[in-house]
Design a protein around this motif. Structure first.
Motif, PDB file in Angstrom:
ATOM      1  N   MET A   1     -38.503 -26.199 -30.589  1.00  0.00           N
ATOM      2  CA  MET A   1     -37.301 -25.458 -30.886  1.00  0.00           C
ATOM      3  C   MET A   1     -36.720 -24.903 -29.591  1.00  0.00           C
ATOM      4  N   LYS A   2     -35.402 -25.009 -29.474  1.00  0.00           N
ATOM      5  CA  LYS A   2     -34.706 -24.473 -28.306  1.00  0.00           C
ATOM      6  C   LYS A   2     -34.000 -23.185 -28.709  1.00  0.00           C
ATOM      7  N   CYS A   3     -34.355 -22.093 -28.033  1.00  0.00           N
ATOM      8  CA  CYS A   3     -33.782 -20.787 -28.319  1.00  0.00           C
ATOM      9  C   CYS A   3     -32.950 -20.339 -27.122  1.00  0.00           C
ATOM     10  N   GLY A   4     -31.638 -20.246 -27.325  1.00  0.00           N
ATOM     11  CA  GLY A   4     -30.770 -19.721 -26.289  1.00  0.00           C
ATOM     12  C   GLY A   4     -30.929 -18.219 -26.192  1.00  0.00           C
ATOM     13  N   VAL A   5     -30.855 -17.677 -24.998  1.00  0.00           N
ATOM     14  CA  VAL A   5     -31.001 -16.239 -24.784  1.00  0.00           C
ATOM     15  C   VAL A   5     -29.722 -15.708 -24.152  1.00  0.00           C
ATOM     16  N   ARG A   6     -29.227 -14.630 -24.721  1.00  0.00           N
ATOM     17  CA  ARG A   6     -28.021 -13.961 -24.212  1.00  0.00           C
ATOM     18  C   ARG A   6     -28.374 -12.498 -23.964  1.00  0.00           C
ATOM     19  N   PHE A   7     -28.190 -12.052 -22.729  1.00  0.00           N
ATOM     20  CA  PHE A   7     -28.435 -10.654 -22.369  1.00  0.00           C
ATOM     21  C   PHE A   7     -27.111  -9.889 -22.383  1.00  0.00           C
ATOM     22  N   CYS A   8     -27.198  -8.603 -22.657  1.00  0.00           N
ATOM     23  CA  CYS A   8     -26.034  -7.737 -22.502  1.00  0.00           C
ATOM     24  C   CYS A   8     -25.772  -7.553 -21.005  1.00  0.00           C
ATOM     25  N   ALA A  37     -25.808 -21.342 -23.376  1.00  0.00           N
ATOM     26  CA  ALA A  37     -24.682 -21.998 -22.705  1.00  0.00           C
ATOM     27  C   ALA A  37     -23.618 -22.346 -23.736  1.00  0.00           C
ATOM     28  N   GLU A  38     -22.379 -22.031 -23.411  1.00  0.00           N
ATOM     29  CA  GLU A  38     -21.266 -22.387 -24.291  1.00  0.00           C
ATOM     30  C   GLU A  38     -21.152 -23.899 -24.378  1.00  0.00           C
ATOM     31  N   GLY A  39     -20.810 -24.390 -25.550  1.00  0.00           N
ATOM     32  CA  GLY A  39     -20.637 -25.816 -25.755  1.00  0.00           C
ATOM     33  C   GLY A  39     -21.936 -26.553 -26.016  1.00  0.00           C
ATOM     34  N   GLU A  40     -23.040 -25.867 -25.964  1.00  0.00           N
ATOM     35  CA  GLU A  40     -24.350 -26.478 -26.212  1.00  0.00           C
ATOM     36  C   GLU A  40     -24.885 -25.957 -27.542  1.00  0.00           C
ATOM     37  N   HIS A  42     -27.741 -24.731 -29.801  1.00  0.00           N
ATOM     38  CA  HIS A  42     -29.097 -24.180 -29.745  1.00  0.00           C
ATOM     39  C   HIS A  42     -29.645 -24.117 -31.164  1.00  0.00           C
ATOM     40  N   ASP A  43     -30.943 -24.240 -31.286  1.00  0.00           N
ATOM     41  CA  ASP A  43     -31.529 -24.061 -32.616  1.00  0.00           C
ATOM     42  C   ASP A  43     -31.343 -22.614 -33.064  1.00  0.00           C
ATOM     43  N   LEU A  44     -31.530 -21.693 -32.140  1.00  0.00           N
ATOM     44  CA  LEU A  44     -31.498 -20.266 -32.438  1.00  0.00           C
ATOM     45  C   LEU A  44     -30.947 -19.550 -31.220  1.00  0.00           C
ATOM     46  N   LEU A  45     -30.340 -18.390 -31.431  1.00  0.00           N
ATOM     47  CA  LEU A  45     -29.845 -17.571 -30.325  1.00  0.00           C
ATOM     48  C   LEU A  45     -30.503 -16.202 -30.407  1.00  0.00           C
ATOM     49  N   LEU A  46     -31.050 -15.747 -29.286  1.00  0.00           N
ATOM     50  CA  LEU A  46     -31.633 -14.414 -29.186  1.00  0.00           C
ATOM     51  C   LEU A  46     -30.738 -13.575 -28.289  1.00  0.00           C
ATOM     52  N   VAL A  47     -30.177 -12.522 -28.846  1.00  0.00           N
ATOM     53  CA  VAL A  47     -29.331 -11.599 -28.096  1.00  0.00           C
ATOM     54  C   VAL A  47     -30.183 -10.383 -27.747  1.00  0.00           C
ATOM     55  N   ILE A  48     -30.331 -10.129 -26.446  1.00  0.00           N
ATOM     56  CA  ILE A  48     -31.161  -9.011 -25.984  1.00  0.00           C
ATOM     57  C   ILE A  48     -30.242  -7.945 -25.405  1.00  0.00           C
ATOM     58  N   CYS A  54     -25.988  -2.808 -28.444  1.00  0.00           N
ATOM     59  CA  CYS A  54     -26.229  -4.256 -28.470  1.00  0.00           C
ATOM     60  C   CYS A  54     -24.899  -5.004 -28.476  1.00  0.00           C
ATOM     61  N   CYS A  55     -24.110  -4.745 -27.433  1.00  0.00           N
ATOM     62  CA  CYS A  55     -22.706  -5.162 -27.404  1.00  0.00           C
ATOM     63  C   CYS A  55     -22.448  -6.552 -26.825  1.00  0.00           C
ATOM     64  N   ALA A  56     -23.471  -7.284 -26.467  1.00  0.00           N
ATOM     65  CA  ALA A  56     -23.263  -8.616 -25.886  1.00  0.00           C
ATOM     66  C   ALA A  56     -22.553  -9.517 -26.887  1.00  0.00           C
ATOM     67  N   SER A  57     -21.487 -10.167 -26.442  1.00  0.00           N
ATOM     68  CA  SER A  57     -20.779 -11.095 -27.320  1.00  0.00           C
ATOM     69  C   SER A  57     -21.614 -12.363 -27.491  1.00  0.00           C
ATOM     70  N   PHE A  58     -21.479 -12.991 -28.650  1.00  0.00           N
ATOM     71  CA  PHE A  58     -22.253 -14.214 -28.890  1.00  0.00           C
ATOM     72  C   PHE A  58     -21.532 -15.203 -29.788  1.00  0.00           C
ATOM     73  N   ASP A  59     -20.323 -14.876 -30.203  1.00  0.00           N
ATOM     74  CA  ASP A  59     -19.580 -15.775 -31.100  1.00  0.00           C
ATOM     75  C   ASP A  59     -19.253 -17.114 -30.456  1.00  0.00           C
ATOM     76  N   GLN A  60     -19.279 -17.177 -29.134  1.00  0.00           N
ATOM     77  CA  GLN A  60     -18.936 -18.410 -28.429  1.00  0.00           C
ATOM     78  C   GLN A  60     -20.081 -19.422 -28.413  1.00  0.00           C
ATOM     79  N   PHE A  61     -21.244 -19.044 -28.930  1.00  0.00           N
ATOM     80  CA  PHE A  61     -22.401 -19.938 -28.917  1.00  0.00           C
ATOM     81  C   PHE A  61     -22.613 -20.556 -30.295  1.00  0.00           C
ATOM     82  N   LYS A  62     -23.079 -21.805 -30.302  1.00  0.00           N
ATOM     83  CA  LYS A  62     -23.329 -22.525 -31.546  1.00  0.00           C
ATOM     84  C   LYS A  62     -24.828 -22.606 -31.794  1.00  0.00           C
ATOM     85  N   THR A  63     -25.228 -22.349 -33.040  1.00  0.00           N
ATOM     86  CA  THR A  63     -26.645 -22.418 -33.391  1.00  0.00           C
ATOM     87  C   THR A  63     -26.831 -23.140 -34.721  1.00  0.00           C
TER      88      THR A  63
END
Length: 87
Positions: A1-8, A37-40, A42-48, A54-63
C-alpha cells in the motif's frame, strides 16, 4: 500500500511531526510512505498537522481509500490501527 503524507506548514507545532511519522513507519514497515504528490493516485493520504487546527489542505490529492488526519502525538496508535485495517 502506498500512503501519501501531507504535513501542515508548521506555524504552531506542538510536537515533532517528523518524529511521529518515523514512529508510524517503524510500526508499519510494509507500508510505502511517500510525500503526497498532486496528480498521483495514492491508496491513502495521511495528513499530519502540528496543532488542533490541522489546517493542511488536501483536497488536491487523489486517494483510493480516503484521508486520515492527526494533530497530536497521542494519535499515533490510532493512525497505525486505521492504516492496518485498510491495508
Amino acid at each position: 500500500m502506498k500512503c501519501g503524507v501531507r504535513f501542515c506548514g508548521g506555524c504552531n507545532p506542538r510536537y515533532d511531526r517528523g518524529k511521529a511519522l518515523e514512529e508510524i513507519k517503524e510500526q508499519l514497515k510494509d507500508i510505502d510512505f511517500v510525500h503526497a504528490a498532486e496528480g498521483e493516485l495514492h491508496d491513502l493520504l495521511l495528513v499530519i498537522g502540528g496543532c488542533t487546527n490541522c489546517c493542511a489542505s488536501f483536497d488536491q490529492f487523489k486517494t483510493k481509500l480516503g484521508v486520515l488526519k492527526m494533530w497530536d502525538k497521542t494519535h499515533i496508535e490510532r493512525i497505525c490501527d486505521e492504516i492496518e485495517k485498510k491495508n
